[in-house]
Design an enzyme around this catalytic site. Structure first.
Site, PDB file in Angstrom:
ATOM      1  N   THR A 133      49.044  55.960  36.398  1.00  0.00           N
ATOM      2  CA  THR A 133      49.142  54.524  36.119  1.00  0.00           C
ATOM      3  C   THR A 133      47.782  53.888  35.848  1.00  0.00           C
ATOM      4  O   THR A 133      46.742  54.420  36.229  1.00  0.00           O
ATOM      5  CB  THR A 133      49.848  53.789  37.284  1.00  0.00           C
ATOM      6  OG1 THR A 133      49.254  54.194  38.514  1.00  0.00           O
ATOM      7  CG2 THR A 133      51.316  54.095  37.319  1.00  0.00           C
ATOM      8  N   ALA A 134      47.842  52.715  35.194  1.00  0.00           N
ATOM      9  CA  ALA A 134      46.647  51.956  34.812  1.00  0.00           C
ATOM     10  C   ALA A 134      46.289  50.974  35.933  1.00  0.00           C
ATOM     11  O   ALA A 134      47.096  50.700  36.814  1.00  0.00           O
ATOM     12  CB  ALA A 134      46.936  51.197  33.519  1.00  0.00           C
ATOM     13  N   PHE A 135      45.092  50.399  35.846  1.00  0.00           N
ATOM     14  CA  PHE A 135      44.626  49.518  36.925  1.00  0.00           C
ATOM     15  C   PHE A 135      45.366  48.181  36.963  1.00  0.00           C
ATOM     16  O   PHE A 135      45.459  47.541  38.003  1.00  0.00           O
ATOM     17  CB  PHE A 135      43.113  49.256  36.799  1.00  0.00           C
ATOM     18  CG  PHE A 135      42.745  48.222  35.770  1.00  0.00           C
ATOM     19  CD1 PHE A 135      42.815  46.859  36.070  1.00  0.00           C
ATOM     20  CD2 PHE A 135      42.338  48.584  34.500  1.00  0.00           C
ATOM     21  CE1 PHE A 135      42.481  45.899  35.116  1.00  0.00           C
ATOM     22  CE2 PHE A 135      42.001  47.629  33.547  1.00  0.00           C
ATOM     23  CZ  PHE A 135      42.078  46.279  33.860  1.00  0.00           C
ATOM     24  N   GLY A 141      43.980  63.614  36.870  1.00  0.00           N
ATOM     25  CA  GLY A 141      44.852  63.259  35.736  1.00  0.00           C
ATOM     26  C   GLY A 141      44.930  64.395  34.724  1.00  0.00           C
ATOM     27  O   GLY A 141      46.005  64.740  34.228  1.00  0.00           O
ATOM     28  N   GLY A 173      48.313  53.772  30.210  1.00  0.00           N
ATOM     29  CA  GLY A 173      46.871  53.522  30.138  1.00  0.00           C
ATOM     30  C   GLY A 173      46.456  53.243  28.716  1.00  0.00           C
ATOM     31  O   GLY A 173      47.280  52.889  27.861  1.00  0.00           O
ATOM     32  N   GLU A 183      52.858  55.067  27.574  1.00  0.00           N
ATOM     33  CA  GLU A 183      52.868  53.588  27.534  1.00  0.00           C
ATOM     34  C   GLU A 183      51.420  53.163  27.372  1.00  0.00           C
ATOM     35  O   GLU A 183      50.672  53.066  28.351  1.00  0.00           O
ATOM     36  CB  GLU A 183      53.433  53.023  28.849  1.00  0.00           C
ATOM     37  CG  GLU A 183      54.889  53.367  29.099  1.00  0.00           C
ATOM     38  CD  GLU A 183      55.859  52.476  28.323  1.00  0.00           C
ATOM     39  OE1 GLU A 183      55.407  51.524  27.654  1.00  0.00           O
ATOM     40  OE2 GLU A 183      57.061  52.747  28.381  1.00  0.00           O
ATOM     41  N   CYS A 242      48.930  44.631  29.101  1.00  0.00           N
ATOM     42  CA  CYS A 242      49.121  45.377  27.850  1.00  0.00           C
ATOM     43  C   CYS A 242      49.782  44.479  26.815  1.00  0.00           C
ATOM     44  O   CYS A 242      49.611  44.664  25.617  1.00  0.00           O
ATOM     45  CB  CYS A 242      49.950  46.621  28.102  1.00  0.00           C
ATOM     46  SG  CYS A 242      51.481  46.290  28.965  1.00  0.00           S
ATOM     47  N   THR A 243      50.548  43.471  27.292  1.00  0.00           N
ATOM     48  CA  THR A 243      51.275  42.583  26.376  1.00  0.00           C
ATOM     49  C   THR A 243      50.529  41.273  26.117  1.00  0.00           C
ATOM     50  O   THR A 243      51.101  40.342  25.526  1.00  0.00           O
ATOM     51  CB  THR A 243      52.659  42.252  26.961  1.00  0.00           C
ATOM     52  OG1 THR A 243      52.467  41.797  28.306  1.00  0.00           O
ATOM     53  CG2 THR A 243      53.595  43.427  26.929  1.00  0.00           C
ATOM     54  N   GLY A 267      55.490  39.150  29.829  1.00  0.00           N
ATOM     55  CA  GLY A 267      56.490  38.721  30.795  1.00  0.00           C
ATOM     56  C   GLY A 267      57.872  39.264  30.506  1.00  0.00           C
ATOM     57  O   GLY A 267      58.854  38.515  30.465  1.00  0.00           O
TER      58      GLY A 267
HETATM   59  P1  NAD Z   1      42.748  54.118  31.274  1.00  0.00           P
HETATM   60  O1  NAD Z   1      43.288  54.804  30.096  1.00  0.00           O
HETATM   61  O2  NAD Z   1      41.287  54.016  31.418  1.00  0.00           O
HETATM   62  O3  NAD Z   1      43.279  54.816  32.626  1.00  0.00           O
HETATM   63  C1  NAD Z   1      44.662  54.994  32.879  1.00  0.00           C
HETATM   64  C2  NAD Z   1      44.867  56.132  33.866  1.00  0.00           C
HETATM   65  O4  NAD Z   1      44.469  57.354  33.231  1.00  0.00           O
HETATM   66  C3  NAD Z   1      44.029  56.044  35.143  1.00  0.00           C
HETATM   67  O5  NAD Z   1      44.835  56.459  36.222  1.00  0.00           O
HETATM   68  C4  NAD Z   1      42.909  57.026  34.885  1.00  0.00           C
HETATM   69  O6  NAD Z   1      42.340  57.546  36.071  1.00  0.00           O
HETATM   70  C5  NAD Z   1      43.648  58.110  34.119  1.00  0.00           C
HETATM   71  N1  NAD Z   1      42.808  58.990  33.291  1.00  0.00           N
HETATM   72  C6  NAD Z   1      41.576  58.756  32.789  1.00  0.00           C
HETATM   73  N2  NAD Z   1      41.166  59.824  32.043  1.00  0.00           N
HETATM   74  C7  NAD Z   1      42.172  60.729  32.083  1.00  0.00           C
HETATM   75  C8  NAD Z   1      42.375  62.007  31.491  1.00  0.00           C
HETATM   76  N3  NAD Z   1      41.451  62.571  30.719  1.00  0.00           N
HETATM   77  N4  NAD Z   1      43.542  62.644  31.722  1.00  0.00           N
HETATM   78  C9  NAD Z   1      44.514  62.081  32.470  1.00  0.00           C
HETATM   79  N5  NAD Z   1      44.381  60.870  33.067  1.00  0.00           N
HETATM   80  C10 NAD Z   1      43.226  60.198  32.869  1.00  0.00           C
HETATM   81  O7  NAD Z   1      43.439  52.650  31.300  1.00  0.00           O
HETATM   82  P2  NAD Z   1      43.106  51.412  32.220  1.00  0.00           P
HETATM   83  O8  NAD Z   1      41.786  50.835  31.843  1.00  0.00           O
HETATM   84  O9  NAD Z   1      43.369  51.743  33.657  1.00  0.00           O
HETATM   85  O10 NAD Z   1      44.269  50.387  31.791  1.00  0.00           O
HETATM   86  C11 NAD Z   1      44.175  49.519  30.698  1.00  0.00           C
HETATM   87  C12 NAD Z   1      44.886  50.092  29.483  1.00  0.00           C
HETATM   88  O11 NAD Z   1      46.225  50.454  29.810  1.00  0.00           O
HETATM   89  C13 NAD Z   1      44.999  49.085  28.350  1.00  0.00           C
HETATM   90  O12 NAD Z   1      44.773  49.747  27.132  1.00  0.00           O
HETATM   91  C14 NAD Z   1      46.433  48.601  28.453  1.00  0.00           C
HETATM   92  O13 NAD Z   1      46.959  48.089  27.250  1.00  0.00           O
HETATM   93  C15 NAD Z   1      47.132  49.850  28.882  1.00  0.00           C
HETATM   94  N6  NAD Z   1      48.381  49.549  29.566  1.00  0.00           N
HETATM   95  C16 NAD Z   1      49.546  49.817  28.901  1.00  0.00           C
HETATM   96  C17 NAD Z   1      50.755  49.480  29.492  1.00  0.00           C
HETATM   97  C18 NAD Z   1      52.057  49.719  28.772  1.00  0.00           C
HETATM   98  O14 NAD Z   1      53.090  49.680  29.427  1.00  0.00           O
HETATM   99  N7  NAD Z   1      52.056  49.951  27.484  1.00  0.00           N
HETATM  100  C19 NAD Z   1      50.781  48.928  30.778  1.00  0.00           C
HETATM  101  C20 NAD Z   1      49.575  48.703  31.431  1.00  0.00           C
HETATM  102  C21 NAD Z   1      48.382  49.016  30.809  1.00  0.00           C
END
Ligand code: NAD
Length: 541
Positions: free
Chosen positions: A193-195, A259, A275, A297, A331-332, A491
């Site tokens: 998951t993302a932050f 990851g 992410g 996603e 993300c939205t 939302g």
């Molecule tokens: P990120 O891609 O930096 O990190 C996401 C996750 O990937 C973290 O848990 C991270 O530790 C892990 N990760 C990093 N490198 C990896 C690798 N090489 N292999 C596997 N896992 C790895 O994203 P972020 O900064 O945490 O979140 C923001 C991004 O996420 C934005 O681009 C946002 O649009 C997107 N996002 C998308 C959705 C959606 O549902 N579409 C929802 C939330 C966030």
């Protein structure tokens, strides 16, 4: 753990490659917020000064580094977490796989009952978890609570689903034969998951995957470990109270090394990754390379189109929340506002006035509408993006400054005057900057602008014209997964599937038929006659 050992592990963290965001590791402070009486409520979520970052059937200190989770409103440390490494991950996979053998044979409605109890436990802790998100992620408390509500809602949905998981019976062309489609759990689901949505995104996956009969292994973003641990504790407690092997809900707090191991692992039957697009591209290719299943996603670069017949009151309210809500870290988030030239000046003026009224402050203060960026990396990205916008000839209509504060505060910003197809506008910058674009043509041109970015997550059209609405929803309309009319881009509700096309990854989570991704489909042909006719009338005699 002894202090010297903590320091050593913390220094090691600086060497963890891969994650672009830096952790707050400059010191290991003894003055943690969790020990401050003002934040004593953190203990009601089971959090301590030192928290175990691995759950593989028992809570364990991970063999990785020790990190401090920090509060983005002031950069004070909240509490410490012992992170897992790849060896912790391997043990967790083994245990979660073993637990699956039990869990997959629990009847689906009984699995639903467990998920119902998880939803109930989340309801009891909703405000506390929402406040924890405000403290650790930086989103305002009401949005934090809203995220928990999304998890609760999807639990309710999953409980219903647990009594309705369908299968098909098709008519067979052969006499005395039955043709059926059955669905079985995929097995172990790895959830990265993302932050920015540590609770809801995990919840969308977890609730549905559990009723489908899968066990889970969660690898959260490495800066939101406390929210993650608090949620996992709730799930583990429910599992234990029901004598279910709790490693069905395994957790490894870790960095990109964990990851990567997860994406590469053939024991991982489904990888659900949320992410950024660049990381998702790597994860997708890795999983595909081993013919694994994935749900991606990824990022969005979402547009709002305002036609000249739009209700401008709705435009202002919808765009304000869409662009400035969560400090532009959804993300939205609305990143591009495409406004018909006839109403351009009025929309921009009204939006600037509305931006001026946004109350910036402590996300835990209930009057605050806008908190800090999650990390210092977000502040740097904001500054870099503003600089680039200026260099390209953009006008900062409002905002544009980093606020003087110990926290990560930047102003919500509107930029005008950039070409709709300049590389900056085409990129997702995960910061609260909205590009306003004047629309000189009609809806067709607006749709072309909407669709010209590489992502395809969310989109909104404001109009009162039914013809516009159906064009927008139709084959020549928005190419996004979320296609809205007269509401903003962010939302979403859990009833519909959530996700997007193109570089957003194509995955769908949450409602609708998203459950299918957590199951494998079998077509079963059963001969209950004494003959063996072949299909298509073939004779092999
Ligand atoms: P990120 O891609 O930096 O990190 C996401 C996750 O990937 C973290 O848990 C991270 O530790 C892990 N990760 C990093 N490198 C990896 C690798 N090489 N292999 C596997 N896992 C790895 O994203 P972020 O900064 O945490 O979140 C923001 C991004 O996420 C934005 O681009 C946002 O649009 C997107 N996002 C998308 C959705 C959606 O549902 N579409 C929802 C939330 C966030």
């Amino acid at each position: 753990m002894r202090f010297a050992s903590i320091l050593r592990k913390t220094r090691n963290l600086l060497n963890v490659a891969g994650d672009k965001r830096s952790f707050h590791v400059s010191c290991v402070s003894s003055q943690l917020l969790v020990e401050d009486p003002k934040y004593s409520w953190l203990k009601e979520l089971g959090l301590e000064s030192d928290n175990k970052g691995v759950f593989d059937g028992t809570w364990k200190d991970g063999n990785g580094t020790i990190v401090e989770s920090v509060c983005p409103a002031n950069n004070d440390p909240i509490a410490r977490i012992s992170m897992g490494n790849v060896s912790d991950y391997n043990t967790a996979v083994q245990n979660a796989k073993e637990a699956w053998k039990f869990w997959c044979e629990v009847p689906a409605p009984n699995r639903g009952e467990i998920v119902r109890q998880i939803g109930h436990a989340l309801r009891e802790k909703k405000t506390l978890l929402g406040n924890l998100e405000a403290l650790e992620v930086g989103k305002i408390a009401v949005e934090g609570a809203g995220e928990v509500q999304e998890f609760i809602d999807i639990c309710d949905y999953a409980v219903g689903l647990s009594r309705m998981l369908p299968g098909h019976v098709f008519p067979s062309e052969r006499a005395g034969h039955a043709l059926l489609e059955t669905w079985n759990p995929v097995g172990l689901v790895g959830i990265i998951t993302a932050f920015n949505f540590p609770v809801a995104v995990y919840g969308w996956n977890a609730a549905i995957a559990l009723v489908c009969g899968n066990s889970l292994l969660w690898k959260p973003a490495p800066t939101v470990n406390l929210s993650t641990i608090a949620v996992n504790k709730i799930m583990v407690d429910v599992m234990q109270a029901n004598n279910i092997p709790p490693e069905v809900c395994s957790l490894v707090c870790g960095g990109s090394d964990v990851g990567e191991a997860l994406a590469n692992d053939t024991r991982m039957d489904l990888v659900s990754f949320t992410g950024s697009t660049p990381v998702g591209r790597k994860v997708g290719a890795t999983v595909q390379n081993r013919f694994g299943k994935h749900i991606l996603e990824l990022g969005g670069n979402n547009a709002v189109i305002v036609m000249d017949d739009a209700n401008l009151d709705l435009v202002v309210i919808g765009t304000l929340f869409g662009s400035a809500g969560t400090q532009g870290q959804r993300c939205t988030t609305s990143r591009r506002l495409i406004v018909h030239e006839k109403v351009y000046d009025e929309v921009l003026d009204r939006l600037k006035t509305a931006y001026g009224q946004i109350r910036i402050g402590d996300p835990l203060d209930e009057t605050t509408l806008y908190g800090p960026m999650h990390s210092k990396a977000g502040v740097h990205l904001f500054m870099k993006t503003i600089e680039e916008a200026r260099a390209l000839g953009g006008t900062i209509e409002t905002g544009g400054q980093v606020l003087e504060s110990p926290g990560n505060y930047v102003e919500p910003t509107i930029v005008s005057g950039l070409a709709h197809d300049c590389p900056l506008v085409l990129r997702e910058s995960f910061v609260p900057i909205l590009y306003v674009i004047k629309l000189e043509g009609g809806l067709d041109e607006a749709i072309a602008i909407n669709n010209e970015v590489e992502q395809g997550l969310s989109s909104s059209l404001f109009t009162r014209d039914l013809g516009n609405v159906f064009k927008w929803m139709g084959p020549k309309g928005s190419d996004c997964g979320l296609v809205n009319v007269n509401i903003g881009t962010s939302g979403a509700e859990i009833g519909g599937a959530f996700g997007g096309e193109k570089a957003t990854g194509g995955g769908r989570e949450s409602g609708s038929e998203a459950w299918k991704q957590y199951m494998r489909r079998s077509t079963c042909t059963i001969n209950y006659s004494t003959n063996l006719p072949l299909a298509q009338g073939i004779k092999f005699e």
